[in-house]
Design an enzyme around this catalytic site. Sequence first.
Site, PDB file in Angstrom:
ATOM      1  N   SER A 126       0.846  -1.193   0.000  1.00 25.36           N
ATOM      2  CA  SER A 126       0.000   0.000   0.000  1.00 25.36           C
ATOM      3  C   SER A 126       0.879   1.239   0.000  1.00 25.36           C
ATOM      4  CB  SER A 126      -0.884   0.005   1.247  1.00 25.36           C
ATOM      5  OG  SER A 126      -0.090   0.238   2.395  1.00 25.36           O
ATOM      6  N   LYS A 127       0.244   2.343  -0.292  1.00 26.00           N
ATOM      7  CA  LYS A 127       0.948   3.616  -0.293  1.00 26.00           C
ATOM      8  C   LYS A 127       1.608   3.863   1.063  1.00 26.00           C
ATOM      9  CE  LYS A 127      -0.929   8.099   0.180  1.00 26.00           C
ATOM     10  NZ  LYS A 127       0.204   8.636   0.905  1.00 26.00           N
ATOM     11  N   ARG A 128       0.927   3.428   2.097  1.00 30.48           N
ATOM     12  CA  ARG A 128       1.465   3.611   3.456  1.00 30.48           C
ATOM     13  C   ARG A 128       2.794   2.879   3.664  1.00 30.48           C
ATOM     14  NH1 ARG A 128      -0.111   6.900   5.658  1.00 30.48           N
ATOM     15  NH2 ARG A 128       0.261   7.334   7.830  1.00 30.48           N
TER      16      ARG A 128
END
Length: 507
Positions: free
Chosen positions: A265-267
């Site tokens: 994920s972007k996180r």
Amino acid sequence: MTDGTNDKKVRVRFAPSPTGGLHLGGVRTVLFNYLFAKQHGGDFVVRIEDTDQTRFVAGAEDYIFETLKWCGLTPDESPLHGGPFAPYRQSERKPMYKEFADKLVKEGKAYYAFDTAEELDAKRKEISNFQYGHAIRGAMKNSLTLSAAETEGLLAAGTPYVIRILLPENEEVKFTDLIRGEVVFNTSQVDDKVLLKADGMPTYHLAVVVDDYKMEITHAFRGEEWLPSAPVHVLLWKYLFGLENMPQWAHLPLILKPDGNGKLSKRDGDRLGFPTFALDWIDPKTNEITTGFRERGFLPEAFINMLAALGWNDGSGQEVFSLDEMVDKFSIERVHKGGAKFDYEKAKWYNQEWIKKLPVSTYQAQVKEILAEKGIVANDDNLEQVLNLVKERCVFLNDFVEQARFFFKPSETPDIASIQPKWDEKKNMFFIELIRAYELSTVWEAADLEVEFKELSAANQLKPGELMLPFRIMLVGGKFGPGVFEIAAILGRDETLSRIRHVLSLL
RNA sequence: GGAGCGUUGGUCAAGGGGUUAAGACACCUCCCUUUCACGGAGGAAUCACGGGUUCGAUUCCCGUACGCUCUACCA
């Protein structure tokens, strides 16, 4: 043919939702679609799936097209490029879907449901493993449980409703996935998915089937997360357009986070310090910037190469592929079934390989811009020469700043600390003599400069080794870079001598 | 919980009933380089576990474990 092509013209689609930046997985999905289409002389269409108005994000669509452009994956048809099957935005195709939902209701393959969100929530809490399917639908408020008159009444009164597919009980739905082979689901395990939402918009399930049919899509590649709902799509094809017209499916493996488990994920990128989006993305609401691979200094060639290698290889051991080579060698059956953990180190390696491989002219203008941003004015006369000399030590395009800046601007902070301890008058004299010798040189080329340097050091009874580092610090400012004499050759006589004098004055 | 999908070195992976189980990244050592890189050499795997089938299984079958995905009027 084993890859599912037949005499029909191959047509694939990439169908993103404009909800934000395009991440790695999305770009890889486009890539595989594109490679397959081009390999078969087919069409690559981009369709915008914007049926969820609550998630629409301004600018996301433009971003998608900019990403495709950067990657060199040009659509044959799209809202931007036009095409014979326009419109290519689902929001603009809204009227087309209801017809099919109605048709299904009429044929008893779908039904109206009037349950409110609150009622559904309540049921979900009440019943564990709640599934709006054969076991439950009889207890809900829908046209199956209501009388015809009641249903008519609610409809006439404008009561909000959705249309749900009526799944048969205990029936096997089979289809062949180009990557996974035969996949079987029992209809009792999947629920009566909503086809048409209360706002009149189709859900993904209805829209994807209707549009794939209308746009004559022959092959549908998408992420593995769609596998569980595939039986609904297969059933819809069977009910609406015939299984013989259904595209060949391929469900792509997921790209996983490097540490731990789960999809990337972007996180994870933010946390681990690497990009997950193709280009910089600025959230229009928060103005938060998410760095992209492009801005991080990646070459598009490296980006797509790295992406393709995440789940695919041609079996030969070759790792570096151009887009054309990939079009030539791609095979959907050689795509892995299992997900791959993303490895940023490997991504960097691809970039370095491509920086070395490509002629510098392909990225020279971009590097010049990056240099300019740092206040370094590069002159075109020798920029190409400089880039060629230093490119093998650059992992990112931005690395050219550190690797090439000294050619255009002397270091403001030469690392004299590392030569001072061993500095003495003898060395000082050597460099004064070197200046004199170089002033008189008839030619200014690396090999000659080296010969002169060594002869002079021998004459002074000094080892060239002791003098190379000081010389390097004078020209470069630090302990890095290509051979010193090559640097001197590029810098030219005046600049070389001026730098020697300058550092001499500091010692 | 249910269903589906998956599981070869730390990571990406080739391979596939009998092999010294490729290669790449990362890491370590060495060589090259009078800098930094590039380049070169070397270094790591009882092929998740347990049962079968077989003369023989990492490869085929069945279980188990583990992981992932889905389980929204999101895609």
